[in-house]
Design an enzyme around this catalytic site. Structure first.
Site, PDB file in Angstrom:
ATOM      1  N   SER A 183       0.793  -1.225   0.000  1.00 43.26           N
ATOM      2  CA  SER A 183       0.000   0.000   0.000  1.00 43.26           C
ATOM      3  C   SER A 183       0.827   1.276   0.000  1.00 43.26           C
ATOM      4  O   SER A 183       0.328   2.334  -0.363  1.00 43.26           O
ATOM      5  CB  SER A 183      -0.935   0.006   1.201  1.00 43.26           C
ATOM      6  OG  SER A 183      -0.175   0.052   2.388  1.00 43.26           O
ATOM      7  N   HIS A 211      -5.497  -4.456  -2.172  1.00 44.41           N
ATOM      8  CA  HIS A 211      -5.217  -3.292  -3.033  1.00 44.41           C
ATOM      9  C   HIS A 211      -5.073  -3.689  -4.503  1.00 44.41           C
ATOM     10  O   HIS A 211      -4.815  -2.832  -5.344  1.00 44.41           O
ATOM     11  CB  HIS A 211      -3.946  -2.571  -2.585  1.00 44.41           C
ATOM     12  CG  HIS A 211      -4.141  -1.706  -1.386  1.00 44.41           C
ATOM     13  ND1 HIS A 211      -4.825  -0.509  -1.430  1.00 44.41           N
ATOM     14  CD2 HIS A 211      -3.737  -1.869  -0.097  1.00 44.41           C
ATOM     15  CE1 HIS A 211      -4.824   0.032  -0.221  1.00 44.41           C
ATOM     16  NE2 HIS A 211      -4.188  -0.776   0.602  1.00 44.41           N
ATOM     17  N   LYS A 242     -12.733  -1.842  -0.427  1.00 39.95           N
ATOM     18  CA  LYS A 242     -11.893  -0.942  -1.233  1.00 39.95           C
ATOM     19  C   LYS A 242     -12.500  -0.810  -2.629  1.00 39.95           C
ATOM     20  O   LYS A 242     -13.565  -0.212  -2.776  1.00 39.95           O
ATOM     21  CB  LYS A 242     -10.445  -1.431  -1.214  1.00 39.95           C
ATOM     22  CG  LYS A 242      -9.816  -1.196   0.155  1.00 39.95           C
ATOM     23  CD  LYS A 242      -8.353  -1.547   0.251  1.00 39.95           C
ATOM     24  CE  LYS A 242      -7.799  -1.146   1.600  1.00 39.95           C
ATOM     25  NZ  LYS A 242      -7.262  -2.255   2.386  1.00 39.95           N
TER      26      LYS A 242
END
Ligand SMILES: *Cc1c(COP(=O)(O)O)cnc(C)c1O
Length: 396
Positions: A183, A211, A242
């Site tokens: 990240s 991610h 996310k």
């Protein structure tokens, strides 16, 4: 008693503040999106959400969630195995497995729980976990809860991974675990090389796609798509919080027997509540949308390339990335904070990171690109960076 505890906490909190590490929350007064309003800051362009596909306030997902409120109610008031599983929870688990090309899936309240509950049911003290040094806190905590022997390798360093795998040969089972995208740098784990080493040294692989899912790979199927490893990785974890709508919820997907064992023994699954029906229903809708068109992924990839190319042309030092995370390197902690503040004055919301979140001397501003950003948004962001960057002597 509390008098002494209070004095102790007050002192610790002052120390945190004096070290400049105190965390404040910025209050948003609109739905999440590319353009938001913040208290005392007015309208800003948002470049610090994990809203990679711009789905956090997507009208179709909102509609699916509203419909589910009517058809399936508000909450389940139960863990999954007692009376917390509806038809839509099973349907969502099937969609997740289909999306990643895996055999089965299990839902959790969050990916923090998926990672927290992944290791202990599968491995014991006669086994080994070989973990990337920069893995997410939830993986670190999950590993701590497991009695397996622990080995750590330097971030994406394949020589070091091989070294650790050699050391772990005495153990019964071996599991290599890595984030798909890290990240802070936005770097993608070298899954092809990790997989090859796993084959050579007889290990399983687990990847956390938080991610990378929805972001990496031509159709957003994550790192297993990018490296042509669909169906080959034993364990994948991910989040619905996310790119996949941003509400709440996590999952583990992979080999059938592994998922089955997690249903029997994984503590965050056995002892924590089901995700709300509206989140399950919107999740189903989201995976349906993903399989119908690739528009959002295409736009995200175009946006990321556009942004990084223009920023490099403007003279900024950008970490190479295949993800939607762009690290604008500044190297100086104070500079990263001052520049982020000035960018906010220009209506660009970004966050500066410095030690201990990133290594000493590697302070940066992290820019997170979204499919929801228009060309105009990106141009405004680049123009603001260029203006502030020149004022502060970061670029010429
Ligand atoms: C965000 C994140 C998590 C936690 O996901 P939640 O669903 O928010 O709990 C876990 N792992 C990684 C790599 C993440 O980035």
């Amino acid at each position: 008693m509390y008098n002494r505890v209070q004095a102790h906490l007050k002192k610790e909190l002052t120390d945190i503040k004096e070290a400049g590490l105190y965390k404040d929350e910025r209050i948003i007064t609109t739905p999440q999106g590319a353009e938001i309003e913040v208290e005392n800051g007015g309208k800003v362009l948002n470049f610090c959400a994990n809203n990679y596909l711009g789905l956090s306030n997507d009208s179709e997902l909102v509609k699916a969630a509203k419909e589910a409120l009517d058809s399936h109610g508000y909450g389940l008031s139960s863990v999954r195995f007692i009376c917390g599983t509806q038809d839509i929870h099973k349907e969502l688990e099937a969609k997740i497995a289909e999306f990643f090309g895996t055999e089965d899936s299990i839902l959790y309240a969050a990916c923090f729980d998926a990672n927290g509950g992944a290791f202990e049911p599968l491995l014991g003290k006669e086994d080994a976990i070989i973990s990337d040094a920069l893995n997410h806190a939830s993986i670190i905590d999950g590993v701590r809860l497991c009695k397996a022997q622990r080995y750590r390798y330097k971030n994406s360093d394949m020589e070091d991974l091989e070294e650790q795998l050699k050391k772990a040969q005495a153990q019964r089972f071996r599991l290599i675990v890595t984030d798909g995208v890290f990240s802070m740098d936005g770097n993608v784990a070298p899954m092809d090389k990790i997989y090859a080493l796993a084959e050579k040294y007889d290990a399983m692989v687990m990847v956390d796609e938080c991610h990378s899912a929805g972001v990496v790979g031509e159709t957003g199927r994550g790192v297993t798509e990018l490296f042509d490893l669909r169906g080959k990785i034993e364990i994948i974890t991910g989040t619905l919080g996310k790119a996949f709508g941003g509400a709440i919820g996590g999952f583990t997907t992979g080999k059938k027997e592994i998922i089955d064992m997690l249903r029997q023994r994984s503590r965050p699954y056995l002892f924590s509540n089901s995700i709300p029906p509206m989140v399950a229903a919107a999740g189903i809708k989201m995976f349906d949308m993903m399989s119908e068109t690739n528009d959002l992924q295409d736009r995200l990839h175009e946006n990321t390339i556009y942004f990084t190319e223009k920023m490099e042309k403007a003279g900024f030092d950008i970490k190479p990335t295949k993800s939607a995370i762009t690290a604008v390197m500044l190297y100086d902690a104070k500079l990263s904070q001052e520049m982020a503040a000035k960018l906010l004055d220009e209506g660009i919301y970004v966050i500066g990171f410095y030690f201990p979140v990133v290594p000493k001397g590697e302070a940066r501003i992290r820019v997170q690109i979204s499919a929801a950003h228009t060309r105009e948004h990106l141009d405004k962001c680049i123009a603001a960076f260029t203006k502030v960057g020149k004022e502060m002597g970061v670029i010429k």
